[in-house]
Design a protein around this motif. Structure first.
Motif, PDB file in Angstrom:
ATOM      1  N   HIS A 113       0.859  -1.186   0.000  1.00  0.00           N
ATOM      2  CA  HIS A 113       0.000   0.000   0.000  1.00  0.00           C
ATOM      3  C   HIS A 113       0.896   1.237   0.000  1.00  0.00           C
ATOM      4  N   ILE A 114       0.695   2.110  -0.975  1.00  0.00           N
ATOM      5  CA  ILE A 114       1.484   3.339  -1.082  1.00  0.00           C
ATOM      6  C   ILE A 114       0.526   4.513  -0.933  1.00  0.00           C
ATOM      7  N   ILE A 115       0.730   5.299   0.114  1.00  0.00           N
ATOM      8  CA  ILE A 115      -0.171   6.414   0.403  1.00  0.00           C
ATOM      9  C   ILE A 115       0.567   7.715   0.140  1.00  0.00           C
ATOM     10  N   ILE A 116       0.049   8.490  -0.803  1.00  0.00           N
ATOM     11  CA  ILE A 116       0.686   9.753  -1.189  1.00  0.00           C
ATOM     12  C   ILE A 116      -0.020  10.879  -0.446  1.00  0.00           C
ATOM     13  N   THR A 117       0.724  11.585   0.384  1.00  0.00           N
ATOM     14  CA  THR A 117       0.165  12.692   1.129  1.00  0.00           C
ATOM     15  C   THR A 117       1.043  13.924   0.940  1.00  0.00           C
ATOM     16  N   ASN A 118       0.735  14.982   1.676  1.00  0.00           N
ATOM     17  CA  ASN A 118       1.526  16.214   1.582  1.00  0.00           C
ATOM     18  C   ASN A 118       2.427  16.354   2.807  1.00  0.00           C
ATOM     19  N   HIS A 119       3.302  17.335   2.752  1.00  0.00           N
ATOM     20  CA  HIS A 119       4.265  17.510   3.846  1.00  0.00           C
ATOM     21  C   HIS A 119       3.572  17.916   5.146  1.00  0.00           C
ATOM     22  N   LYS A 120       2.486  18.662   5.034  1.00  0.00           N
ATOM     23  CA  LYS A 120       1.778  19.123   6.228  1.00  0.00           C
ATOM     24  C   LYS A 120       1.227  17.963   7.039  1.00  0.00           C
ATOM     25  N   PHE A 121       0.771  16.910   6.364  1.00  0.00           N
ATOM     26  CA  PHE A 121       0.117  15.798   7.052  1.00  0.00           C
ATOM     27  C   PHE A 121       0.949  14.519   7.096  1.00  0.00           C
ATOM     28  N   VAL A 178       3.041  -0.837   4.334  1.00  0.00           N
ATOM     29  CA  VAL A 178       2.474   0.467   4.010  1.00  0.00           C
ATOM     30  C   VAL A 178       3.617   1.470   3.866  1.00  0.00           C
ATOM     31  N   THR A 179       3.654   2.155   2.728  1.00  0.00           N
ATOM     32  CA  THR A 179       4.683   3.164   2.460  1.00  0.00           C
ATOM     33  C   THR A 179       4.011   4.533   2.368  1.00  0.00           C
ATOM     34  N   ILE A 180       4.516   5.498   3.125  1.00  0.00           N
ATOM     35  CA  ILE A 180       3.993   6.869   3.084  1.00  0.00           C
ATOM     36  C   ILE A 180       4.911   7.707   2.206  1.00  0.00           C
ATOM     37  N   VAL A 181       4.350   8.387   1.207  1.00  0.00           N
ATOM     38  CA  VAL A 181       5.112   9.268   0.325  1.00  0.00           C
ATOM     39  C   VAL A 181       4.699  10.708   0.591  1.00  0.00           C
ATOM     40  N   ASP A 182       5.657  11.541   0.909  1.00  0.00           N
ATOM     41  CA  ASP A 182       5.455  12.972   1.169  1.00  0.00           C
ATOM     42  C   ASP A 182       5.746  13.733  -0.122  1.00  0.00           C
ATOM     43  N   ASP A 183       4.727  14.440  -0.656  1.00  0.00           N
ATOM     44  CA  ASP A 183       4.936  15.139  -1.937  1.00  0.00           C
ATOM     45  C   ASP A 183       5.598  16.504  -1.781  1.00  0.00           C
TER      46      ASP A 183
END
Length: 245
Positions: free
Chosen positions: A50-58, A75-80
């Motif tokens: 699971h790859i979750i693309i979010t922003n730097h704020k969150f 689960v991998t979190i990606v900070d855009d």
């Protein structure tokens, strides 16, 4: 197959509730909006991450939430890297950013993170594997005003997509398109070059529209409904209706 969750928006229509907190992690009963979706997707045999693309704020909130999970798949979190709604990349560019950062070369299930679903994504993935094409979902929408606010597709007798329009004034069908897609590995080069070739950046439907014009795609008619959480009213309605499930 990778499950990619587009979750980099700022949910400005939910006001103070999401000023400093991501909408996908709002609670519906004992679970979160996103958690309910991942509970289903994690059971699909073809999915391996699971790859979750979010922003730097969150991003830090998603990272903290990740520590509470116990899914079969990682689960991998990606900070855009963005911090405001005005500087957001847009859903299509977020997807391309994650594909480039993680060097993805797999079939992709791409989903928006703000819906409650009353069917299993396993049906959708199985359909795409059967058709061996990239796929979108669709559902019948009889209300003209709602069709004028979404993507609408024309289909042949085999549910091959003949054309797609975004927010058409005069829809050519009653088939509306929710934000859930399968992009097969064989089409990823098209995906990677979509924006440089004129694809819109903001909504995930922009990419689907582009892909329909450049490759063969089929549409899977949803086997049950969904609940789109797009405002404070719909969030509180979801809590009231489904918070005891």
């Amino acid at each position: 197959m990778k499950n990619i969750v587009i979750a980099a928006g700022y949910a400005t229509r939910l006001g103070e509730l999401t000023r400093n907190f991501p909408k996908p992690l709002l609670k519906i009963g004992q679970n979160t909006i996103l958690g309910r979706m991942l509970d289903d997707i994690d059971r699909i045999e073809a999915i391996d991450e699971h790859i979750i693309i979010t922003n730097h704020k969150f991003a830090h909130i998603f990272e903290e939430w990740k520590q509470t999970l116990s899914y079969r798949n990682p689960v991998t979190i990606v900070d855009d890297g963005t911090e405001t709604n005005d500087t957001r990349l847009g859903a299509v560019c977020d997807l391309l950013y994650a594909m480039d950062l993680l060097q993805l070369n797999d079939d992709l299930l791409v989903v928006a993170a703000d819906n409650l679903l009353f069917f299993s994504f396993s049906e959708f993935v199985s359909y795409a594997m059967q058709k061996q094409t990239s796929c979108i979902m669709c559902h019948e929408q009889p209300v003209l005003e709602k069709l004028q606010r979404t993507g609408v597709v024309e289909l042949d007798s085999d549910n091959r997509v003949l054309g797609m329009e975004e927010k058409p004034l005069q829809p050519k069908s009653h088939w509306a398109v929710p934000p859930f897609y399968v992009y097969l590995k064989k089409d990823l080069e098209l995906v990677r070059n979509a924006v440089k070739n004129g694809c819109g950046k903001d909504a995930p439907g922009n990419l689907a529209h582009y892909m329909v014009e450049h490759t063969t795609m089929h549409a899977w008619p949803m086997s049950a409904g969904r609940f789109d959480i797009g405002s404070l009213d719909t969030y509180y309605e979801a809590v009231e209706k489904y918070g005891k499930d």
